[in-house]
Design a protein around this motif. Structure first.
Motif, PDB file in Angstrom:
ATOM      1  N   ALA A  79       0.832  -1.209   0.000  1.00 19.09           N
ATOM      2  CA  ALA A  79       0.000   0.000   0.000  1.00 19.09           C
ATOM      3  C   ALA A  79       0.863   1.254   0.000  1.00 19.09           C
ATOM      4  O   ALA A  79       0.532   2.243  -0.666  1.00 19.09           O
ATOM      5  N   GLY A  80       1.959   1.217   0.728  1.00 23.34           N
ATOM      6  CA  GLY A  80       2.848   2.376   0.745  1.00 23.34           C
ATOM      7  C   GLY A  80       3.449   2.653  -0.614  1.00 23.34           C
ATOM      8  O   GLY A  80       3.497   3.812  -1.066  1.00 23.34           O
ATOM      9  N   ILE A  81       3.897   1.618  -1.267  1.00 24.14           N
ATOM     10  CA  ILE A  81       4.467   1.782  -2.614  1.00 24.14           C
ATOM     11  C   ILE A  81       3.389   2.261  -3.591  1.00 24.14           C
ATOM     12  O   ILE A  81       3.617   3.169  -4.393  1.00 24.14           O
ATOM     13  N   GLY A  82       2.219   1.661  -3.510  1.00 22.82           N
ATOM     14  CA  GLY A  82       1.122   2.044  -4.402  1.00 22.82           C
ATOM     15  C   GLY A  82       0.696   3.491  -4.206  1.00 22.82           C
ATOM     16  O   GLY A  82       0.492   4.225  -5.178  1.00 22.82           O
ATOM     17  N   ASN A  83       0.578   3.902  -2.964  1.00 21.60           N
ATOM     18  CA  ASN A  83       0.190   5.292  -2.701  1.00 21.60           C
ATOM     19  C   ASN A  83       1.257   6.262  -3.196  1.00 21.60           C
ATOM     20  O   ASN A  83       0.930   7.323  -3.739  1.00 21.60           O
ATOM     21  N   GLY A  84       2.513   5.903  -3.000  1.00 24.37           N
ATOM     22  CA  GLY A  84       3.587   6.763  -3.487  1.00 24.37           C
ATOM     23  C   GLY A  84       3.558   6.926  -4.992  1.00 24.37           C
ATOM     24  O   GLY A  84       3.736   8.034  -5.518  1.00 24.37           O
ATOM     25  N   LEU A  85       3.327   5.821  -5.688  1.00 22.56           N
ATOM     26  CA  LEU A  85       3.250   5.894  -7.149  1.00 22.56           C
ATOM     27  C   LEU A  85       2.052   6.722  -7.609  1.00 22.56           C
ATOM     28  O   LEU A  85       2.166   7.542  -8.532  1.00 22.56           O
ATOM     29  N   ILE A  86       0.913   6.505  -6.985  1.00 22.51           N
ATOM     30  CA  ILE A  86      -0.305   7.231  -7.389  1.00 22.51           C
ATOM     31  C   ILE A  86      -0.143   8.728  -7.161  1.00 22.51           C
ATOM     32  O   ILE A  86      -0.426   9.546  -8.040  1.00 22.51           O
ATOM     33  N   VAL A  87       0.314   9.098  -5.994  1.00 20.04           N
ATOM     34  CA  VAL A  87       0.446  10.527  -5.687  1.00 20.04           C
ATOM     35  C   VAL A  87       1.531  11.160  -6.558  1.00 20.04           C
ATOM     36  O   VAL A  87       1.369  12.283  -7.057  1.00 20.04           O
ATOM     37  N   GLY A  88       2.631  10.437  -6.759  1.00 22.83           N
ATOM     38  CA  GLY A  88       3.693  10.971  -7.600  1.00 22.83           C
ATOM     39  C   GLY A  88       3.232  11.230  -9.023  1.00 22.83           C
ATOM     40  O   GLY A  88       3.516  12.275  -9.613  1.00 22.83           O
ATOM     41  N   ARG A  89       2.519  10.274  -9.577  1.00 21.67           N
ATOM     42  CA  ARG A  89       2.022  10.446 -10.959  1.00 21.67           C
ATOM     43  C   ARG A  89       0.976  11.550 -11.029  1.00 21.67           C
ATOM     44  O   ARG A  89       0.881  12.262 -12.032  1.00 21.67           O
ATOM     45  N   THR A  90       0.189  11.688  -9.988  1.00 23.91           N
ATOM     46  CA  THR A  90      -0.811  12.766  -9.983  1.00 23.91           C
ATOM     47  C   THR A  90      -0.134  14.127  -9.941  1.00 23.91           C
ATOM     48  O   THR A  90      -0.537  15.056 -10.650  1.00 23.91           O
ATOM     49  N   VAL A  91       0.901  14.261  -9.143  1.00 24.92           N
ATOM     50  CA  VAL A  91       1.626  15.533  -9.081  1.00 24.92           C
ATOM     51  C   VAL A  91       2.266  15.836 -10.433  1.00 24.92           C
ATOM     52  O   VAL A  91       2.251  16.987 -10.895  1.00 24.92           O
ATOM     53  N   GLU A  92       2.814  14.812 -11.086  1.00 23.42           N
ATOM     54  CA  GLU A  92       3.364  15.019 -12.424  1.00 23.42           C
ATOM     55  C   GLU A  92       2.292  15.487 -13.401  1.00 23.42           C
ATOM     56  O   GLU A  92       2.517  16.398 -14.202  1.00 23.42           O
ATOM     57  N   GLY A  93       1.129  14.846 -13.326  1.00 23.06           N
ATOM     58  CA  GLY A  93       0.030  15.234 -14.218  1.00 23.06           C
ATOM     59  C   GLY A  93      -0.452  16.647 -13.962  1.00 23.06           C
ATOM     60  O   GLY A  93      -0.734  17.395 -14.903  1.00 23.06           O
ATOM     61  N   ILE A  94      -0.524  17.027 -12.698  1.00 22.55           N
ATOM     62  CA  ILE A  94      -0.968  18.386 -12.368  1.00 22.55           C
ATOM     63  C   ILE A  94       0.065  19.404 -12.835  1.00 22.55           C
ATOM     64  O   ILE A  94      -0.287  20.484 -13.318  1.00 22.55           O
ATOM     65  N   SER A  95       1.341  19.061 -12.704  1.00 22.49           N
ATOM     66  CA  SER A  95       2.368  20.016 -13.145  1.00 22.49           C
ATOM     67  C   SER A  95       2.358  20.175 -14.664  1.00 22.49           C
ATOM     68  O   SER A  95       2.684  21.239 -15.178  1.00 22.49           O
ATOM     69  N   THR A 126      -9.924  17.011 -11.731  1.00 21.38           N
ATOM     70  CA  THR A 126     -10.156  15.663 -12.254  1.00 21.38           C
ATOM     71  C   THR A 126      -9.077  14.701 -11.786  1.00 21.38           C
ATOM     72  O   THR A 126      -9.363  13.570 -11.362  1.00 21.38           O
ATOM     73  N   LEU A 127      -7.822  15.159 -11.860  1.00 19.08           N
ATOM     74  CA  LEU A 127      -6.715  14.290 -11.440  1.00 19.08           C
ATOM     75  C   LEU A 127      -6.772  13.996  -9.943  1.00 19.08           C
ATOM     76  O   LEU A 127      -6.492  12.873  -9.512  1.00 19.08           O
ATOM     77  N   GLN A 128      -7.140  14.999  -9.158  1.00 17.22           N
ATOM     78  CA  GLN A 128      -7.228  14.765  -7.714  1.00 17.22           C
ATOM     79  C   GLN A 128      -8.343  13.787  -7.372  1.00 17.22           C
ATOM     80  O   GLN A 128      -8.186  12.931  -6.510  1.00 17.22           O
TER      81      GLN A 128
END
Length: 74
Positions: free
Chosen positions: A20-36, A44-46
């Motif tokens: 779960a920790g790895i999954g959450n890190g990947l999800i949040v990281g990719r979301t921040v990349e998408g928002i940037s 929508t991304l959030q």
């Protein structure tokens, strides 16, 4: 209660939390990349991120239940 059941419960819960920790890190990281890249899609991304995080957080809950089952069988 056997020592093997305790070890099995600890391994199950530990791997569930690690996943779960790895999954959450990947999800949040990719979301921040998408928002940037596309700030106009922030809402929508959030929303998609929160749904994904909620689904990933089910993994530790399932592993906790499995750990209790292992402990109950011992």
């Amino acid at each position: 209660m056997g020592a093997l059941a305790l070890v099995a419960a600890a391994i199950v819960f530990g791997l569930g939390a690690l996943g779960a920790g790895i999954g959450n890190g990947l999800i949040v990281g990719r979301t921040v990349e998408g928002i940037s890249r596309q700030p106009e899609l922030r809402g929508t991304l959030q929303t998609t991120m929160f749904i994904g995080v909620a689904l990933v957080e089910a993994l530790p809950v399932i592993s906790l239940v499995l750990a209790f089952i292992f402990l109950g069988k011992a």
